[in-house]
Design a protein around this motif. Sequence first.
Motif, mmCIF file in Angstrom:
data_model
loop_
_atom_site.group_PDB
_atom_site.id
_atom_site.type_symbol
_atom_site.label_atom_id
_atom_site.label_comp_id
_atom_site.label_asym_id
_atom_site.label_seq_id
_atom_site.Cartn_x
_atom_site.Cartn_y
_atom_site.Cartn_z
ATOM 1 N N CYS A 60 -2.168 2.336 -13.197
ATOM 2 C CA CYS A 60 -2.192 1.088 -12.419
ATOM 3 C C CYS A 60 -3.636 0.609 -12.269
ATOM 4 C CB CYS A 60 -1.558 1.290 -11.051
ATOM 5 S SG CYS A 60 0.107 1.985 -11.083
ATOM 6 N N PRO A 61 -4.220 0.072 -13.320
ATOM 7 C CA PRO A 61 -5.637 -0.295 -13.291
ATOM 8 C C PRO A 61 -5.985 -1.370 -12.271
ATOM 9 C CG PRO A 61 -4.564 -1.155 -15.260
ATOM 10 C CD PRO A 61 -3.601 -0.212 -14.630
ATOM 11 N N THR A 62 -5.009 -2.155 -11.833
ATOM 12 C CA THR A 62 -5.322 -3.214 -10.864
ATOM 13 C C THR A 62 -5.217 -2.739 -9.411
ATOM 14 O OG1 THR A 62 -3.020 -4.000 -10.800
ATOM 15 C CG2 THR A 62 -4.487 -4.974 -12.455
ATOM 16 N N THR A 63 -4.650 -1.568 -9.212
ATOM 17 C CA THR A 63 -4.521 -1.033 -7.845
ATOM 18 C C THR A 63 -5.874 -0.534 -7.356
ATOM 19 O OG1 THR A 63 -2.205 -0.382 -8.149
ATOM 20 C CG2 THR A 63 -3.440 0.739 -6.420
ATOM 21 N N ARG A 64 -6.247 -0.939 -6.173
ATOM 22 C CA ARG A 64 -7.504 -0.491 -5.583
ATOM 23 C C ARG A 64 -7.306 0.885 -4.961
ATOM 24 N NH1 ARG A 64 -11.550 -2.755 -7.579
ATOM 25 N NH2 ARG A 64 -12.799 -2.891 -5.666
ATOM 26 N N LEU A 65 -8.231 1.796 -5.229
ATOM 27 C CA LEU A 65 -8.094 3.189 -4.798
ATOM 28 C C LEU A 65 -9.131 3.530 -3.734
ATOM 29 C CD1 LEU A 65 -7.637 4.967 -8.258
ATOM 30 C CD2 LEU A 65 -5.965 3.719 -6.884
ATOM 31 N N LEU A 66 -8.652 3.968 -2.581
ATOM 32 C CA LEU A 66 -9.529 4.405 -1.495
ATOM 33 C C LEU A 66 -9.286 5.881 -1.232
ATOM 34 C CD1 LEU A 66 -11.558 3.829 0.781
ATOM 35 C CD2 LEU A 66 -9.603 3.230 2.239
ATOM 36 N N ALA A 67 -10.302 6.695 -1.474
ATOM 37 C CA ALA A 67 -10.209 8.124 -1.204
ATOM 38 C C ALA A 67 -10.714 8.393 0.208
ATOM 39 C CB ALA A 67 -11.028 8.918 -2.215
ATOM 40 N N ILE A 68 -10.066 9.308 0.904
ATOM 41 C CA ILE A 68 -10.491 9.677 2.263
ATOM 42 C C ILE A 68 -10.589 11.195 2.342
ATOM 43 C CG2 ILE A 68 -9.476 7.635 3.335
ATOM 44 C CD1 ILE A 68 -7.098 9.359 4.162
ATOM 45 N N SER A 69 -11.419 11.677 3.258
ATOM 46 C CA SER A 69 -11.544 13.120 3.415
ATOM 47 C C SER A 69 -12.247 13.453 4.723
ATOM 48 C CB SER A 69 -12.344 13.719 2.244
ATOM 49 O OG SER A 69 -12.482 15.123 2.399
ATOM 50 N N ALA A 70 -11.967 14.660 5.231
ATOM 51 C CA ALA A 70 -12.699 15.179 6.385
ATOM 52 C C ALA A 70 -13.800 16.117 5.931
ATOM 53 C CB ALA A 70 -11.741 15.914 7.327
ATOM 54 N N ASP A 71 -13.961 16.229 4.619
ATOM 55 C CA ASP A 71 -14.961 17.133 4.043
ATOM 56 C C ASP A 71 -16.358 16.563 4.223
ATOM 57 O OD1 ASP A 71 -16.459 18.867 2.389
ATOM 58 O OD2 ASP A 71 -14.696 19.237 1.151
ATOM 59 N N ASP A 72 -17.293 17.413 4.672
ATOM 60 C CA ASP A 72 -18.669 16.972 4.889
ATOM 61 C C ASP A 72 -19.560 17.148 3.656
ATOM 62 O OD1 ASP A 72 -18.412 16.169 7.578
ATOM 63 O OD2 ASP A 72 -18.575 18.230 8.258
ATOM 64 N N ASP A 73 -18.994 17.615 2.561
ATOM 65 C CA ASP A 73 -19.777 17.830 1.345
ATOM 66 C C ASP A 73 -20.111 16.484 0.709
ATOM 67 O OD1 ASP A 73 -20.870 18.524 -1.078
ATOM 68 O OD2 ASP A 73 -19.358 20.027 -1.552
ATOM 69 N N ALA A 74 -21.386 16.193 0.589
ATOM 70 C CA ALA A 74 -21.825 14.911 0.041
ATOM 71 C C ALA A 74 -21.394 14.725 -1.413
ATOM 72 C CB ALA A 74 -23.349 14.803 0.150
ATOM 73 N N GLU B 88 6.211 13.127 -4.248
ATOM 74 C CA GLU B 88 6.708 11.932 -3.572
ATOM 75 C C GLU B 88 5.881 10.706 -3.943
ATOM 76 O OE1 GLU B 88 6.546 12.843 0.550
ATOM 77 O OE2 GLU B 88 8.457 13.932 0.567
ATOM 78 N N PHE B 89 4.597 10.924 -4.143
ATOM 79 C CA PHE B 89 3.713 9.817 -4.494
ATOM 80 C C PHE B 89 4.128 9.183 -5.819
ATOM 81 C CE2 PHE B 89 -0.035 7.994 -6.501
ATOM 82 C CZ PHE B 89 -0.588 7.241 -5.480
ATOM 83 N N TRP B 90 4.352 10.015 -6.845
ATOM 84 C CA TRP B 90 4.698 9.467 -8.157
ATOM 85 C C TRP B 90 6.085 8.846 -8.144
ATOM 86 C CZ3 TRP B 90 0.650 8.391 -10.483
ATOM 87 C CH2 TRP B 90 -0.416 9.261 -10.632
ATOM 88 N N VAL B 91 6.996 9.404 -7.347
ATOM 89 C CA VAL B 91 8.326 8.812 -7.237
ATOM 90 C C VAL B 91 8.248 7.432 -6.590
ATOM 91 C CG1 VAL B 91 10.552 8.990 -6.059
ATOM 92 C CG2 VAL B 91 9.578 10.999 -7.170
ATOM 93 N N ALA B 92 7.388 7.306 -5.571
ATOM 94 C CA ALA B 92 7.270 6.035 -4.849
ATOM 95 C C ALA B 92 6.528 4.975 -5.649
ATOM 96 C CB ALA B 92 6.554 6.259 -3.510
ATOM 97 N N LEU B 93 5.778 5.405 -6.652
ATOM 98 C CA LEU B 93 4.977 4.463 -7.431
ATOM 99 C C LEU B 93 5.835 3.745 -8.472
ATOM 100 C CD1 LEU B 93 1.926 3.667 -7.678
ATOM 101 C CD2 LEU B 93 1.839 5.265 -9.609
ATOM 102 N N ASP B 94 5.727 2.447 -8.505
ATOM 103 C CA ASP B 94 6.457 1.626 -9.486
ATOM 104 C C ASP B 94 5.433 0.829 -10.299
ATOM 105 O OD1 ASP B 94 8.055 0.023 -10.981
ATOM 106 O OD2 ASP B 94 9.102 -0.926 -9.291
ATOM 107 N N PRO B 95 5.115 1.293 -11.517
ATOM 108 C CA PRO B 95 4.120 0.595 -12.338
ATOM 109 C C PRO B 95 4.467 -0.871 -12.589
ATOM 110 C CG PRO B 95 4.612 2.762 -13.251
ATOM 111 C CD PRO B 95 5.636 2.500 -12.181
ATOM 112 N N ALA B 96 5.770 -1.196 -12.509
ATOM 113 C CA ALA B 96 6.180 -2.582 -12.732
ATOM 114 C C ALA B 96 5.794 -3.471 -11.554
ATOM 115 C CB ALA B 96 7.687 -2.647 -12.965
ATOM 116 N N ALA C 199 0.829 -1.205 0.000
ATOM 117 C CA ALA C 199 0.000 0.000 0.000
ATOM 118 C C ALA C 199 0.859 1.248 0.000
ATOM 119 C CB ALA C 199 -0.922 0.010 1.212
ATOM 120 N N LEU C 200 0.282 2.326 -0.515
ATOM 121 C CA LEU C 200 0.908 3.639 -0.486
ATOM 122 C C LEU C 200 -0.156 4.635 -0.034
ATOM 123 C CD1 LEU C 200 3.415 5.365 -1.090
ATOM 124 C CD2 LEU C 200 2.596 5.593 -3.449
#
Length: 214
Positions: free
Chosen positions: A77-91, A41-49, A7-8
């Motif tokens: 990275c189509p196989t990577t599962r993406l979970l978005a998080i936020s403290a925003d209350d906007d529906a 930093e995110f893109w540097v840490a990401l290794d598509p391979a 995970a990242l």
Amino acid sequence: MTNSASALVLDDHPLSASGIADFLLSHCGFGTARSVSNVAEFWVALDPAKPLSLAVVDFWLPDGASLSLLVELKQRCPTTRLLAISADDDAAVLDKVRLAGADGFLHKQESPEVFGRAVAALLQGDSWFHGGVKFAGREFPNKELPVTAAELGLTARQGQVLAMMLKGLPNKRIALNLSLSEQTVKEHVTGILERLDVRNRIEVITKLRGRRLE
């Protein structure tokens, strides 16, 4: 789950990012979980391979919403599962991240147990968009035990900072709301963690579960 899961975590608040990564390692069976605090930093840490099993991305970043990042990440990275998080209350946030390609969304005010269930669902190929994201006006169960800052060994100001931490607000927002410098807020956060004998915000939420800060 085997410990081959990777995970990242991207959150511009290192304490939050590190806490989530630690939780994935200690409670969700991940073999590796790294945290970064900015997009570069995110893109540097990401290794598509070596595709990640999971990417956890904060919706709001210093440059704005992370929607374009989510779209690009899903393309790379189509196989990577993406979970978005936020403290925003906007529906509307939930719909936006879904359209951007996220596989799930979680409000930062949710409990660690719910976070764990969301992660498990995503790794099993399911989505996680349960319920709404409106937390303003949410009623706490009567069984929650009210507790004051003084009872926790905190100053009144630390109590105010803690209340906003529990709502998932970042240091910058806390500083703005309390008319403090961000450095002062960081010092208060450090003091709160030491007093409560925890390492990060995730552990703060876990420790205070079942209590309502007054």
